[in-house]
Design a protein around this motif. Structure first.
Motif, PDB file in Angstrom:
ATOM      1  N   ASP A   1       0.858  -1.188   0.000  1.00 48.26           N
ATOM      2  CA  ASP A   1       0.000   0.000   0.000  1.00 48.26           C
ATOM      3  C   ASP A   1       0.892   1.236   0.000  1.00 48.26           C
ATOM      4  OD1 ASP A   1      -2.452  -1.264  -0.233  1.00 48.26           O
ATOM      5  OD2 ASP A   1      -2.638  -1.573   1.914  1.00 48.26           O
ATOM      6  N   SER A   2       0.970   1.982   1.085  1.00 49.81           N
ATOM      7  CA  SER A   2       1.763   3.211   1.040  1.00 49.81           C
ATOM      8  C   SER A   2       3.264   2.943   1.116  1.00 49.81           C
ATOM      9  CB  SER A   2       1.343   4.175   2.155  1.00 49.81           C
ATOM     10  OG  SER A   2       1.685   3.654   3.423  1.00 49.81           O
ATOM     11  N   ILE A   3       3.661   1.917   1.913  1.00 52.31           N
ATOM     12  CA  ILE A   3       5.099   1.693   2.068  1.00 52.31           C
ATOM     13  C   ILE A   3       5.393   0.261   2.494  1.00 52.31           C
ATOM     14  CG2 ILE A   3       5.088   2.487   4.484  1.00 52.31           C
ATOM     15  CD1 ILE A   3       7.878   3.759   3.900  1.00 52.31           C
ATOM     16  N   CYS A   4       6.487  -0.261   1.966  1.00 54.77           N
ATOM     17  CA  CYS A   4       7.028  -1.555   2.385  1.00 54.77           C
ATOM     18  C   CYS A   4       8.541  -1.374   2.448  1.00 54.77           C
ATOM     19  CB  CYS A   4       6.650  -2.657   1.401  1.00 54.77           C
ATOM     20  SG  CYS A   4       7.374  -4.268   1.802  1.00 54.77           S
ATOM     21  N   ALA A   5       9.045  -1.061   3.621  1.00 58.09           N
ATOM     22  CA  ALA A   5      10.445  -0.669   3.733  1.00 58.09           C
ATOM     23  C   ALA A   5      11.150  -1.436   4.844  1.00 58.09           C
ATOM     24  CB  ALA A   5      10.549   0.832   4.016  1.00 58.09           C
ATOM     25  N   SER A   6      12.453  -1.532   4.688  1.00 58.82           N
ATOM     26  CA  SER A   6      13.341  -2.071   5.713  1.00 58.82           C
ATOM     27  C   SER A   6      12.869  -3.440   6.189  1.00 58.82           C
ATOM     28  CB  SER A   6      13.462  -1.061   6.855  1.00 58.82           C
ATOM     29  OG  SER A   6      14.599  -1.324   7.650  1.00 58.82           O
ATOM     30  N   ALA A   7      12.566  -3.594   7.482  1.00 58.11           N
ATOM     31  CA  ALA A   7      12.181  -4.900   8.025  1.00 58.11           C
ATOM     32  C   ALA A   7      10.961  -5.472   7.324  1.00 58.11           C
ATOM     33  CB  ALA A   7      11.922  -4.776   9.529  1.00 58.11           C
ATOM     34  N   ALA A   8      10.019  -4.625   6.922  1.00 63.92           N
ATOM     35  CA  ALA A   8       8.825  -5.099   6.218  1.00 63.92           C
ATOM     36  C   ALA A   8       9.213  -5.712   4.875  1.00 63.92           C
ATOM     37  CB  ALA A   8       7.832  -3.956   6.024  1.00 63.92           C
ATOM     38  N   TYR A   9      10.155  -5.077   4.178  1.00 64.22           N
ATOM     39  CA  TYR A   9      10.576  -5.640   2.889  1.00 64.22           C
ATOM     40  C   TYR A   9      11.345  -6.939   3.092  1.00 64.22           C
ATOM     41  CZ  TYR A   9      12.074  -6.075  -1.900  1.00 64.22           C
ATOM     42  OH  TYR A   9      12.257  -6.570  -3.172  1.00 64.22           O
ATOM     43  N   TRP A  10      12.135  -7.014   4.154  1.00 63.86           N
ATOM     44  CA  TRP A  10      12.874  -8.249   4.442  1.00 63.86           C
ATOM     45  C   TRP A  10      11.899  -9.416   4.560  1.00 63.86           C
ATOM     46  CZ3 TRP A  10      17.164  -8.387   8.798  1.00 63.86           C
ATOM     47  CH2 TRP A  10      17.916  -9.561   8.659  1.00 63.86           C
ATOM     48  N   LEU A  11      10.786  -9.205   5.232  1.00 62.51           N
ATOM     49  CA  LEU A  11       9.813 -10.274   5.421  1.00 62.51           C
ATOM     50  C   LEU A  11       9.223 -10.742   4.109  1.00 62.51           C
ATOM     51  CD1 LEU A  11       7.127 -10.367   8.199  1.00 62.51           C
ATOM     52  CD2 LEU A  11       6.519 -10.949   5.858  1.00 62.51           C
ATOM     53  N   VAL A  12       8.824  -9.813   3.228  1.00 63.29           N
ATOM     54  CA  VAL A  12       8.042 -10.204   2.043  1.00 63.29           C
ATOM     55  C   VAL A  12       8.864 -10.390   0.771  1.00 63.29           C
ATOM     56  CG1 VAL A  12       5.983  -9.069   2.945  1.00 63.29           C
ATOM     57  CG2 VAL A  12       7.443  -7.842   1.322  1.00 63.29           C
ATOM     58  N   CYS A  13      10.154 -10.096   0.813  1.00 62.43           N
ATOM     59  CA  CYS A  13      10.911 -10.155  -0.444  1.00 62.43           C
ATOM     60  C   CYS A  13      10.972 -11.564  -1.023  1.00 62.43           C
ATOM     61  CB  CYS A  13      12.315  -9.570  -0.269  1.00 62.43           C
ATOM     62  SG  CYS A  13      13.430 -10.553   0.755  1.00 62.43           S
ATOM     63  N   ALA A  14      10.684 -12.572  -0.198  1.00 66.04           N
ATOM     64  CA  ALA A  14      10.705 -13.951  -0.696  1.00 66.04           C
ATOM     65  C   ALA A  14       9.372 -14.378  -1.299  1.00 66.04           C
ATOM     66  CB  ALA A  14      11.081 -14.901   0.438  1.00 66.04           C
ATOM     67  N   ALA A  15       8.375 -13.505  -1.304  1.00 64.77           N
ATOM     68  CA  ALA A  15       7.095 -13.840  -1.938  1.00 64.77           C
ATOM     69  C   ALA A  15       7.318 -14.104  -3.425  1.00 64.77           C
ATOM     70  CB  ALA A  15       6.098 -12.701  -1.738  1.00 64.77           C
ATOM     71  N   ASP A  16       6.427 -14.887  -4.024  1.00 65.79           N
ATOM     72  CA  ASP A  16       6.567 -15.200  -5.448  1.00 65.79           C
ATOM     73  C   ASP A  16       6.510 -13.941  -6.302  1.00 65.79           C
ATOM     74  OD1 ASP A  16       6.707 -18.070  -5.204  1.00 65.79           O
ATOM     75  OD2 ASP A  16       4.583 -18.013  -4.670  1.00 65.79           O
ATOM     76  N   ARG A  17       5.653 -12.987  -5.900  1.00 65.41           N
ATOM     77  CA  ARG A  17       5.569 -11.710  -6.598  1.00 65.41           C
ATOM     78  C   ARG A  17       5.239 -10.608  -5.601  1.00 65.41           C
ATOM     79  NH1 ARG A  17       1.892 -13.549 -11.817  1.00 65.41           N
ATOM     80  NH2 ARG A  17       3.165 -15.353 -12.379  1.00 65.41           N
ATOM     81  N   ILE A  18       5.701  -9.392  -5.920  1.00 65.91           N
ATOM     82  CA  ILE A  18       5.421  -8.218  -5.087  1.00 65.91           C
ATOM     83  C   ILE A  18       4.868  -7.133  -6.001  1.00 65.91           C
ATOM     84  CG2 ILE A  18       6.378  -6.491  -3.512  1.00 65.91           C
ATOM     85  CD1 ILE A  18       8.691  -8.452  -2.958  1.00 65.91           C
ATOM     86  N   TYR A  19       3.716  -6.588  -5.650  1.00 64.07           N
ATOM     87  CA  TYR A  19       3.097  -5.543  -6.457  1.00 64.07           C
ATOM     88  C   TYR A  19       2.845  -4.295  -5.620  1.00 64.07           C
ATOM     89  CZ  TYR A  19       2.165  -9.193  -9.905  1.00 64.07           C
ATOM     90  OH  TYR A  19       2.300 -10.206 -10.828  1.00 64.07           O
ATOM     91  N   ALA A  20       3.117  -3.138  -6.221  1.00 70.05           N
ATOM     92  CA  ALA A  20       2.740  -1.855  -5.626  1.00 70.05           C
ATOM     93  C   ALA A  20       1.313  -1.543  -6.045  1.00 70.05           C
ATOM     94  CB  ALA A  20       3.680  -0.755  -6.106  1.00 70.05           C
ATOM     95  N   THR A  21       0.529  -0.976  -5.148  1.00 70.86           N
ATOM     96  CA  THR A  21      -0.865  -0.655  -5.484  1.00 70.86           C
ATOM     97  C   THR A  21      -1.016   0.779  -5.983  1.00 70.86           C
ATOM     98  OG1 THR A  21      -1.341  -0.018  -3.188  1.00 70.86           O
ATOM     99  CG2 THR A  21      -1.773  -2.312  -3.811  1.00 70.86           C
ATOM    100  N   SER A  22       0.047   1.585  -5.887  1.00 72.52           N
ATOM    101  CA  SER A  22      -0.021   2.987  -6.305  1.00 72.52           C
ATOM    102  C   SER A  22       1.314   3.403  -6.909  1.00 72.52           C
ATOM    103  CB  SER A  22      -0.341   3.881  -5.096  1.00 72.52           C
ATOM    104  OG  SER A  22      -0.082   5.245  -5.380  1.00 72.52           O
ATOM    105  N   ILE A  23       1.274   4.434  -7.742  1.00 65.33           N
ATOM    106  CA  ILE A  23       2.537   4.961  -8.267  1.00 65.33           C
ATOM    107  C   ILE A  23       3.386   5.539  -7.137  1.00 65.33           C
ATOM    108  CG2 ILE A  23       1.646   5.437 -10.578  1.00 65.33           C
ATOM    109  CD1 ILE A  23       1.368   8.387  -9.755  1.00 65.33           C
ATOM    110  N   PHE A  24       2.740   5.870  -6.017  1.00 61.98           N
ATOM    111  CA  PHE A  24       3.466   6.449  -4.891  1.00 61.98           C
ATOM    112  C   PHE A  24       3.704   5.448  -3.765  1.00 61.98           C
ATOM    113  CE2 PHE A  24       1.419  10.307  -6.774  1.00 61.98           C
ATOM    114  CZ  PHE A  24       2.591  10.848  -7.271  1.00 61.98           C
ATOM    115  N   SER A  25       3.468   4.179  -4.023  1.00 59.26           N
ATOM    116  CA  SER A  25       3.864   3.153  -3.053  1.00 59.26           C
ATOM    117  C   SER A  25       5.389   3.172  -2.952  1.00 59.26           C
ATOM    118  CB  SER A  25       3.396   1.771  -3.506  1.00 59.26           C
ATOM    119  OG  SER A  25       1.993   1.691  -3.549  1.00 59.26           O
ATOM    120  N   GLU A  26       5.910   3.171  -1.733  1.00 62.04           N
ATOM    121  CA  GLU A  26       7.359   3.228  -1.523  1.00 62.04           C
ATOM    122  C   GLU A  26       7.885   1.850  -1.120  1.00 62.04           C
ATOM    123  OE1 GLU A  26       8.749   7.279   0.277  1.00 62.04           O
ATOM    124  OE2 GLU A  26       6.877   6.712   1.269  1.00 62.04           O
ATOM    125  N   THR A  27       8.989   1.465  -1.729  1.00 65.21           N
ATOM    126  CA  THR A  27       9.584   0.153  -1.472  1.00 65.21           C
ATOM    127  C   THR A  27      11.089   0.293  -1.357  1.00 65.21           C
ATOM    128  OG1 THR A  27       7.858  -0.813  -2.879  1.00 65.21           O
ATOM    129  CG2 THR A  27       9.664  -2.246  -2.247  1.00 65.21           C
TER     130      THR A  27
END
Length: 204
Positions: A47-73
């Motif tokens: 949604d709005s942001i997936c950063a640092s520890a949050a990205y560490w958790l989900v980076c192993a997902a099969d796919r990662i999608y941003a829901t907005s042009i302003f989603s930060e990753t």
């Protein structure tokens, strides 16, 4: 919860919805391993942001999608914060006296040195090892090269996160759900017992 869902025959896949700037580092590698080892399809949506520890958790997902042009990753990296409140305490009439055992000269030494203006050991022993594991996990999951700028802590909007290989595109939550459903394995056809009618004895 993810492991339980993965073992549940009534559940066909996983959707992880993320809106977090990160936080405490403890447990992130283990959460990463859990997502990596899922046997069913897994998609993460930002949604709005997936950063640092949050990205560490989900980076192993099969796919990662941003829901907005302003989603930060991104923000792949580690930092530590030490607070020196001595001046404030003195200003309020408090003087703290800390006494260490003569047998405990190394207790809190990296932190004490960092507060005294010498952070090298604290960074080397307490921060760098975590950052090295974080970077190794992201590289393994997302296929980033050693010289990728994304591994140095930069945060990206969706348009730049995609070429940086941090996400797989921009999709709405509903579109991501449809993609996930399309990844479900085909159900096995129901078995039907065949009967050879020539072997049936019929008495009239």
């Amino acid at each position: 919860a993810l492991r339980s869902a993965d073992a549940n025959p009534a559940i066909s896949g996983h959707l992880i919805r993320v809106d977090s700037a990160g936080g405490e580092v403890f447990g992130c590698h283990e959460a990463f391993e859990t997502v990596r080892d899922l046997s069913k399809p897994c998609i993460a949506v930002v949604d709005s942001i997936c950063a640092s520890a949050a990205y560490w958790l989900v980076c192993a997902a099969d796919r990662i999608y941003a829901t907005s042009i302003f989603s930060e990753t991104g923000s792949i990296g580690v930092m530590g914060v030490l607070v020196d409140d001595e001046e404030r305490m003195l200003k309020n009439g408090y003087r703290r006296v800390v006494c260490y055992s003569t047998l405990s000269d190394l207790k809190n030494k990296p932190e004490r040195d960092a507060i005294a203006g010498h952070p090298d050991e604290f960074v080397r022993r307490m921060i760098d090892p975590v950052a090295e594991q974080f970077i190794a996990d992201v590289k393994a999951a997302r296929g980033l090269s050693d010289d990728s700028e994304a591994l140095r802590g930069r945060l990206y909007f969706a348009a730049d996160a995609f070429p940086a290989q941090l996400i797989d595109g921009q999709e709405s939550l509903e579109e991501a759900v449809d993609i996930l459903i399309g990844m479900f394995p085909e159900p096995e056809p129901a078995s039907v017992d065949m009967i050879d009618i020539n072997q049936i004895n019929i008495n009239i």
